[in-house]
Design a protein around this motif. Structure first.
Motif, PDB file in Angstrom:
ATOM      1  N   GLU A  27       0.843  -1.208   0.000  1.00  0.00           N
ATOM      2  CA  GLU A  27       0.000   0.000   0.000  1.00  0.00           C
ATOM      3  C   GLU A  27       0.874   1.252   0.000  1.00  0.00           C
ATOM      4  OE1 GLU A  27      -2.718  -0.034   3.280  1.00  0.00           O
ATOM      5  OE2 GLU A  27      -3.737  -1.836   2.568  1.00  0.00           O
ATOM      6  N   ASN A  28       1.949   1.219   0.773  1.00  0.00           N
ATOM      7  CA  ASN A  28       2.850   2.372   0.814  1.00  0.00           C
ATOM      8  C   ASN A  28       3.486   2.619  -0.546  1.00  0.00           C
ATOM      9  OD1 ASN A  28       2.341   2.747   3.535  1.00  0.00           O
ATOM     10  ND2 ASN A  28       4.137   1.627   4.198  1.00  0.00           N
ATOM     11  N   ILE A  29       3.933   1.547  -1.201  1.00  0.00           N
ATOM     12  CA  ILE A  29       4.560   1.699  -2.514  1.00  0.00           C
ATOM     13  C   ILE A  29       3.539   2.215  -3.531  1.00  0.00           C
ATOM     14  CG2 ILE A  29       5.592   0.425  -4.434  1.00  0.00           C
ATOM     15  CD1 ILE A  29       6.963  -1.337  -2.296  1.00  0.00           C
ATOM     16  N   ALA A  30       2.327   1.690  -3.466  1.00  0.00           N
ATOM     17  CA  ALA A  30       1.295   2.115  -4.421  1.00  0.00           C
ATOM     18  C   ALA A  30       0.919   3.580  -4.241  1.00  0.00           C
ATOM     19  CB  ALA A  30       0.057   1.234  -4.276  1.00  0.00           C
ATOM     20  N   ASN A  31       1.027   4.092  -3.019  1.00  0.00           N
ATOM     21  CA  ASN A  31       0.623   5.473  -2.741  1.00  0.00           C
ATOM     22  C   ASN A  31       1.805   6.420  -2.578  1.00  0.00           C
ATOM     23  OD1 ASN A  31      -2.349   5.394  -2.549  1.00  0.00           O
ATOM     24  ND2 ASN A  31      -1.910   3.854  -0.994  1.00  0.00           N
TER      25      ASN A  31
END
Length: 133
Positions: A27-31
């Protein structure tokens, strides 16, 4: 609870905890490029209640998900719709190098728990084969 089933439940709890950690890393990488996004991290805790009474073995459970309180990155882009009068807007505080390192660590921990689970299963199968003879 037998030692075999206890080892299976401990490794299964580790698998679940690392899967949760990997979900938050992804989720962190996607955002990473989402304005105003704060990095999420999950804490691990020992759960002695799930173990047998008077046992020194604890399962792993995930605790609260916390947001990284560090400063958000200031990005200069006067054409961006969120830019203020100075032409800056707040980006995210996600560092992709840290996220990739966390993902690798979670993957390796997941693999170690999976190996432990498989070893306990093989030992149980070996015991059953010996008892059948």
């Amino acid at each position: 609870m037998s030692d075999f089933s206890q080892s299976l439940s401990v490794s299964a709890s580790g698998l679940k905890a690392q899967a949760t950690r990997l979900r938050h890393v992804s989720e962190n990488i996607a955002n990473a490029d989402t304005p105003g996004y704060r990095r999420k991290s999950v804490q691990f805790e020992a759960d002695y209640r799930a173990a047998a009474p008077r046992s020194q073995v604890a399962e792993v459970k995930t605790g609260r998900v916390s947001l990284d309180p560090s400063q958000l990155q200031e990005i200069y882009d006067p054409s961006h719709p969120l830019a203020g009068d100075s032409g800056h807007y707040e980006g995210s505080n996600v560092n992709l190098i840290v996220e990739v390192a966390d993902a690798r660590e979670a993957q390796r921990s997941y693999e170690a728990n999976l190996k432990m689970f498989d070893q306990a299963r093989q030992m149980a199968r070996g015991l059953m084969d010996l008892l059948r003879r």
